[in-house]
Design an enzyme around this catalytic site. Structure first.
Site, PDB file in Angstrom:
ATOM      1  N   LYS A 166      21.510 -28.019 -51.932  1.00  0.00           N
ATOM      2  CA  LYS A 166      22.523 -29.273 -51.676  1.00  0.00           C
ATOM      3  C   LYS A 166      23.750 -28.920 -51.337  1.00  0.00           C
ATOM      4  CE  LYS A 166      19.332 -31.773 -52.632  1.00  0.00           C
ATOM      5  NZ  LYS A 166      18.530 -32.848 -51.811  1.00  0.00           N
ATOM      6  N   TYR A 207      18.369 -24.498 -56.162  1.00  0.00           N
ATOM      7  CA  TYR A 207      18.662 -26.025 -55.852  1.00  0.00           C
ATOM      8  C   TYR A 207      20.046 -26.329 -55.416  1.00  0.00           C
ATOM      9  CZ  TYR A 207      18.476 -31.231 -56.253  1.00  0.00           C
ATOM     10  OH  TYR A 207      18.643 -32.392 -56.118  1.00  0.00           O
ATOM     11  N   ALA A 208      20.845 -26.048 -56.173  1.00  0.00           N
ATOM     12  CA  ALA A 208      22.312 -26.243 -56.015  1.00  0.00           C
ATOM     13  C   ALA A 208      22.718 -25.765 -54.702  1.00  0.00           C
ATOM     14  CB  ALA A 208      23.202 -26.091 -57.132  1.00  0.00           C
ATOM     15  N   ASN A 246      15.670 -37.897 -46.937  1.00  0.00           N
ATOM     16  CA  ASN A 246      15.518 -37.999 -48.239  1.00  0.00           C
ATOM     17  C   ASN A 246      14.431 -36.861 -49.015  1.00  0.00           C
ATOM     18  OD1 ASN A 246      15.350 -39.452 -50.951  1.00  0.00           O
ATOM     19  ND2 ASN A 246      13.446 -39.609 -50.234  1.00  0.00           N
ATOM     20  N   SER A 278      23.603 -34.419 -53.425  1.00  0.00           N
ATOM     21  CA  SER A 278      23.333 -34.474 -54.947  1.00  0.00           C
ATOM     22  C   SER A 278      24.704 -34.171 -55.429  1.00  0.00           C
ATOM     23  CB  SER A 278      22.411 -33.522 -55.385  1.00  0.00           C
ATOM     24  OG  SER A 278      22.465 -33.394 -57.014  1.00  0.00           O
TER      25      SER A 278
END
Length: 259
Positions: free
Chosen positions: A161, A157-158, A91, A144
């Site tokens: 993910k 960030y993407a 997590n 996400s």
């Protein structure tokens, strides 16, 4: 009646706050022995006090997910305290945004990958040998809605993910014969303490909260607890024939088209 994770040994990274804290609480209620791996000692200590006060079996190990040696020490401490782990909830992670990708510094790129993807792999690598030996284990990686949709201004960030999905599928295929299952849980916007602090810094927290919530067809954001129950499903035997999959729990956000 025994809990759904009775006697299991679970590691929850980033387990002292937000989604991780909700998962730690629920897993302990369902009978698991929980190691909270987090770098925030104050929140980790408080989480242990609260969860153990409710009768849960929980232990806190200060852990830097960006440091492989710290991860190995945390897993060793878990084995000493509870035994070999058979559940891992990856997590821990953080968000950083760059409006123009070419303006992202090498440090920004390196640091977020080191936590959001490399740290996830190092945690997995540390526990998989125990799971293979036991011929049983479940790893849940936090992805996400950004694992599937690109929204401008969310680089890199993407990218991390998206990488989580690749890691999840690869490990699922590699270790399926050992009965080690690996799945991803992909939330939409969750009202974690970090999110609430970010909205507060805008000067219009309620306005931002409402606007973000309205991007979901359900018309609201999720609570951390609404992510804990899907994580429980993925960690438990209720999902015993499920591996290499991404469970999207985003209030319908990924099904909604907006130009």
């Amino acid at each position: 009646m025994p809990g759904r994770l009775e006697g299991r040994i679970a590691i929850v990274t980033g387990g002292a706050d937000g989604i991780g804290r909700a998962i730690s609480e629920l897993f302990a209620r369902e009978g698991a022995h929980v190691c909270i791996a987090d770098r925030n000692k104050e929140l980790g200590t408080k989480a242990v006090a609260d969860i153990s006060g409710d009768g849960g079996s929980v232990h806190f190990v200060p852990t830097d997910i960006a440091d492989a040696a710290s991860i190995k020490a945390m897993v060793a401490a878990t084995c000493t305290r509870f035994g070999e782990p058979n559940i891992l909830i990856n997590n821990a992670g953080y968000i950083t945004f760059t409006d123009d990708p070419v303006e992202a510094t090498p440090e920004t790129w390196r640091d977020i990958f080191q936590v959001n993807l490399e740290g996830m792999w190092e945690c997995s690598r540390a526990v998989i040998p125990f799971m293979r030996n036991a011929k049983k284990g479940s790893i849940v990686n936090l992805g996400s809605v950004h694992s599937f949709q690109i929204v401008t201004g969310h680089f890199p960030y993407a990218v991390t993910k998206h990488g989580v999905i690749g890691l999840t599928r690869s490990l699922a295929v590699e270790y399926g014969r050992d009965n080690v299952r690996v799945n991803a849980l992909c939330p939409g916007m969750v009202e974690t303490p970090t999110a609430l602090r970010g909205w507060a810094a805008t000067g219009d927290p309620e306005g931002i909260r409402k606007a973000v919530g309205e991007t979901h067809p359900l018309g609201r954001n999720a609570s951390p607890e609404e992510m804990a129950y899907p994580a429980l499903f993925l960690a438990s035997d209720e999902s015993s024939f499920m591996t290499g999959q991404s469970l999207i729990v985003d209030g319908g956000r990924s099904a909604f088209y907006s130009d």
